[in-house]
Design an enzyme around this catalytic site. Structure first.
Site, PDB file in Angstrom:
ATOM      1  N   GLU A  18      85.545  93.524 -44.302  1.00  0.00           N
ATOM      2  CA  GLU A  18      86.456  94.243 -42.830  1.00  0.00           C
ATOM      3  C   GLU A  18      86.988  92.172 -42.226  1.00  0.00           C
ATOM      4  O   GLU A  18      86.820  91.622 -43.088  1.00  0.00           O
ATOM      5  CB  GLU A  18      85.415  93.609 -41.865  1.00  0.00           C
ATOM      6  N   ARG A  60      72.202  89.965 -51.951  1.00  0.00           N
ATOM      7  CA  ARG A  60      73.558  88.651 -51.571  1.00  0.00           C
ATOM      8  C   ARG A  60      73.098  87.153 -52.009  1.00  0.00           C
ATOM      9  O   ARG A  60      72.652  87.373 -52.033  1.00  0.00           O
ATOM     10  CB  ARG A  60      74.051  89.044 -49.563  1.00  0.00           C
ATOM     11  N   LYS A  70      80.231  84.502 -41.890  1.00  0.00           N
ATOM     12  CA  LYS A  70      81.970  84.649 -41.390  1.00  0.00           C
ATOM     13  C   LYS A  70      81.706  84.077 -40.239  1.00  0.00           C
ATOM     14  O   LYS A  70      83.040  83.212 -40.088  1.00  0.00           O
ATOM     15  CB  LYS A  70      82.362  85.768 -41.398  1.00  0.00           C
TER      16      LYS A  70
HETATM   17  P1  ATP Z   1      80.214  90.921 -41.330  1.00  0.00           P
HETATM   18  O1  ATP Z   1      79.096  90.391 -41.156  1.00  0.00           O
HETATM   19  O2  ATP Z   1      81.144  90.692 -40.853  1.00  0.00           O
HETATM   20  O3  ATP Z   1      80.403  92.802 -42.115  1.00  0.00           O
HETATM   21  P2  ATP Z   1      79.638  90.575 -44.788  1.00  0.00           P
HETATM   22  O4  ATP Z   1      79.708  88.995 -45.132  1.00  0.00           O
HETATM   23  O5  ATP Z   1      79.427  91.632 -44.744  1.00  0.00           O
HETATM   24  O6  ATP Z   1      80.065  90.134 -43.147  1.00  0.00           O
HETATM   25  P3  ATP Z   1      82.055  91.858 -45.387  1.00  0.00           P
HETATM   26  O7  ATP Z   1      83.630  91.852 -45.206  1.00  0.00           O
HETATM   27  O8  ATP Z   1      81.680  93.550 -44.958  1.00  0.00           O
HETATM   28  O9  ATP Z   1      81.206  91.002 -44.556  1.00  0.00           O
HETATM   29  O10 ATP Z   1      82.237  92.083 -47.107  1.00  0.00           O
HETATM   30  C1  ATP Z   1      82.257  92.214 -47.796  1.00  0.00           C
HETATM   31  C2  ATP Z   1      81.685  93.015 -49.220  1.00  0.00           C
HETATM   32  O11 ATP Z   1      80.869  91.311 -49.379  1.00  0.00           O
HETATM   33  C3  ATP Z   1      80.558  93.994 -48.493  1.00  0.00           C
HETATM   34  O12 ATP Z   1      80.546  95.310 -49.640  1.00  0.00           O
HETATM   35  C4  ATP Z   1      79.488  92.731 -48.710  1.00  0.00           C
HETATM   36  O13 ATP Z   1      78.279  93.559 -48.881  1.00  0.00           O
HETATM   37  C5  ATP Z   1      80.008  91.710 -49.785  1.00  0.00           C
HETATM   38  N1  ATP Z   1      79.476  90.693 -49.720  1.00  0.00           N
HETATM   39  C6  ATP Z   1      79.566  89.574 -48.498  1.00  0.00           C
HETATM   40  N2  ATP Z   1      78.782  88.628 -48.857  1.00  0.00           N
HETATM   41  C7  ATP Z   1      78.237  88.803 -49.435  1.00  0.00           C
HETATM   42  C8  ATP Z   1      77.180  87.732 -50.181  1.00  0.00           C
HETATM   43  N3  ATP Z   1      76.820  86.651 -49.705  1.00  0.00           N
HETATM   44  N4  ATP Z   1      77.166  88.027 -51.585  1.00  0.00           N
HETATM   45  C9  ATP Z   1      76.816  88.770 -51.617  1.00  0.00           C
HETATM   46  N5  ATP Z   1      78.163  89.853 -51.196  1.00  0.00           N
HETATM   47  C10 ATP Z   1      78.443  90.057 -50.092  1.00  0.00           C
END
Ligand code: ATP
Ligand code: MG
Length: 572
Positions: A41, A269, A279
């Site tokens: 996102e 994660r 974020k």
């Molecule tokens: P938000 O809370 O803004 O959704 P988010 O960290 O999930 O934050 P996204 O931009 O939705 O952010 O994440 C993009 C991709 O990265 C998603 O598929 C998410 O699952 C993966 N991702 C995010 N944080 C992690 C993490 N700590 N470890 C592994 N994958 C992650």
């Protein structure tokens, strides 16, 4: 943590996602194709957790000859910005991955999603609710208590179509109506209790402008976006496991025979000790100016790590080493640093740099004389060659490498004691010069002319306990060096209910040294090039602030792993 499982033949065994993919390939599902995606996102910069997900998604496609899309999940017009889109593309490229074709945007699918919403309404599976979002959320019940059905749940298809069209045409205010899936208010899975599919937001979108005033919820958009792109394996983090039944429900409602049905696979994660990975919290650090920006070298963002001096290879190796887990865990940040050191040890040329200089005058070395010593650029890699390092009468050594009242175990310079200057001669401290306040300002030393390193003489082979790095004073280049320490002094700064994570910010996370002296070969050091300063650690020329004539370096990591406040680490 699952560290590199190897089978009997020493081959790395498959992780659980690879096993699923190989099963699917064997059963000739999805026309034997592998298609993954990375769906950020655009509401912040990517961090090391995203890097893990990038390495996983792109890595799987590489391994199985497949493709990977980069898709911006831009369903929320409120928080998304073009700056983030650009930074995300730059970070993925820097890591060394290439997405298939142009980047995709969930917003490109708004028309298709709208048509599908109509289709679901026509099937009698969705309805417009006039209740406020607050009331709707109160009616959801609890995991043990069923929710309450909305009084608008049984509207006719015609009425729903009419209201939804009017929602789209801007006839209602924000929050006045929503579109909900008609599933089951008593489902044990809370996500199945008539979730919201569309909400009204009178906001411009960074790509679709003012075309829409209704926006699909993430849960409705995400799975369908995968489906539109023909994604075979949608790899996501564990928190989406409970959303999977809903995604399947949506997909079954819009699915056409003969197309690829996306399979969602969840993994844990990445969490790192001493590191914030949300974020929202990272944004707070930036906005409250605890750091200089998203790419501050103390940030766990990809752009921060890059500026700090991390290599893409070290990040990929780290992602590979930790593997994929099915249960949430916390990885020691030291493991990331270890992976970096291993990579830089092979790649980084060695140079001499003195961070806190102390002048040494070698009294029996002629003032006019200078000589050039041939020094290896990297003992780990002969092909990196040698360079000529100037030596002269006045040199700088590290302040901490001298002690006037040295304890027995201090194997560096002290009055009457000898040390070897790395790649040069053995010197002996004869006299300590102080200013009026008693501060040591200079050392007078003598050298043994026979002791030149590599000269083959008896004296050159003489063992002395300490070896120091040094820089010839008249040839030295000035530099600013920024020393970083962990940004937080608690392992889990976000883990306290009664305390804000900012309370754990390490006040000593940045030290700026402006008087550093480097060997002259550093004169043309390019931005982002990385070096090992002998005995001190790895350093990277700053990407933003370093200019020809004003050299600025970031310390990437010290040579050894210890979270120590000490700048200089013992001998050698
Ligand atoms: P938000 O809370 O803004 O959704 P988010 O960290 O999930 O934050 P996204 O931009 O939705 O952010 O994440 C993009 C991709 O990265 C998603 O598929 C998410 O699952 C993966 N991702 C995010 N944080 C992690 C993490 N700590 N470890 C592994 N994958 C992650
Ligand atoms: Mg997310």
């Amino acid at each position: 943590m699952e560290i590199e499982n190897k089978d009997i033949e020493g081959k790395k065994s498959l992780n659980f996602i690879e096993s699923i993919i190989e099963e699917d390939l064997k059963s000739k599902k999805n026309k034997e194709e592998i298609y993954t995606r990375f769906p950020p996102e655009p509401n912040g910069y990517l961090h090391i957790g995203h890097a893990k997900s990038i390495c996983l998604n792109f890595g799987l496609a590489q391994k199985y000859n497949g493709k990977t899309n980069l898709r911006f999940d831009d369903t929320n017009p409120e928080k998304e910005e073009v700056e983030y889109v650009d930074s995300i593309m730059e970070d993925v490229r820097w890591l060394g991955f290439t997405w298939e074709g142009e980047p995709r945007y969930a917003s490109d699918y708004f028309d298709q999603l709208y048509k599908w919403a109509i289709k679901i309404i026509e099937k009698g599976q969705a309805y417009v609710d006039d209740q406020s979002p607050d009331l709707i959320s109160q009616q959801r019940g609890t995991p043990t208590q069923p929710g309450i059905e909305s009084p608008y749940r049984n509207r006719t298809v015609e009425e729903n179509l009419d209201l939804f069209t009017r929602m789209k045409n801007g006839k209602f205010a924000e929050g006045e109506r929503v579109l909900r899936a008609k599933i089951d208010m008593a489902s044990p899975n809370m996500h199945m209790r008539d979730p919201i599919m569309y909400r009204i937001l009178h906001k411009d979108h960074h790509r679709t402008g003012d075309k829409w005033c209704i926006y699909p919820m993430y849960d409705f958009a995400h799975g369908q976006s995968d489906y539109i792109e023909g994604i075979t394996h949608s790899v996501c983090t564990l928190e989406f496991e409970v959303h999977r039944p809903l995604y399947e429900w949506f997909l079954n409602n819009v699915y056409s025979e003969g197309t690829i049905k996306t399979r969602q696979i969840e993994f844990a994660r990445l969490n790192l000790s001493y590191t914030i990975m949300s974020k929202r919290k990272l944004l707070e650090l930036v906005q409250s100016k605890f750091v200089s920006g998203w790419d501050d070298p103390r940030m766990p963002t990809i752009s921060g790590l890059r500026r700090r001096g991390y290599t893409p290879e070290s990040i990929k190796k780290f992602a590979d080493t930790i593997g994929v887990a099915k249960r949430n865990n916390v990885i020691d940040v030291a493991l990331l640093e270890h992976s970096l050191r291993e990579d830089l040890n092979k790649k980084a040329p060695r140079v001499m740099g003195v961070l806190n200089p102390l002048k040494v005058v070698i009294t029996n070395y002629s003032e006019e004389k200078e000589e050039f010593l041939t020094i290896e650029n990297n003992p780990e890699d002969e092909t990196m060659g040698t360079r000529e390092l100037p030596f002269s009468r006045d040199i700088y050594i590290e302040k901490d490498d001298f002690m006037e009242d040295a304890p027995k175990k201090f194997f560096r310079l002290a009055p009457g004691k000898e040390v070897r200057l790395k790649g040069a001669y053995i010197i002996k401290c004869e006299e300590v010069i102080k200013d009026n306040s008693g501060n040591i300002i200079e050392l007078l030393c003598s050298y043994d002319p026979e002791s030149k390193s590599g000269s083959g003489t008896e004296a050159s082979k003489r063992k002395v306990k300490g070896t120091l790095h040094w820089v010839s004073a008249k040839h030295a280049i000035n530099a600013e060096v920024r020393l970083y320490d962990r940004l937080f002094n608690d392992e889990d700064p976000a883990g306290y209910k009664d305390k804000n994570f900012t309370e754990f910010i390490n006040p000593d996370s940045l030290k700026i040294l402006k008087e550093c002296k480097l060997e002259p070969s550093m004169d043309n050091a390019k931005q982002e090039s990385r070096y090992q300063f002998q005995r001190l650690g790895y350093f990277c020329v700053d990407k933003k602030d370093s200019k020809p004539g004003t050299l600025v370096l970031n310390r990437t990591v010290p040579l050894k792993d210890s979270w120590s406040k000490k700048l200089i680490r013992g001998t050698n």
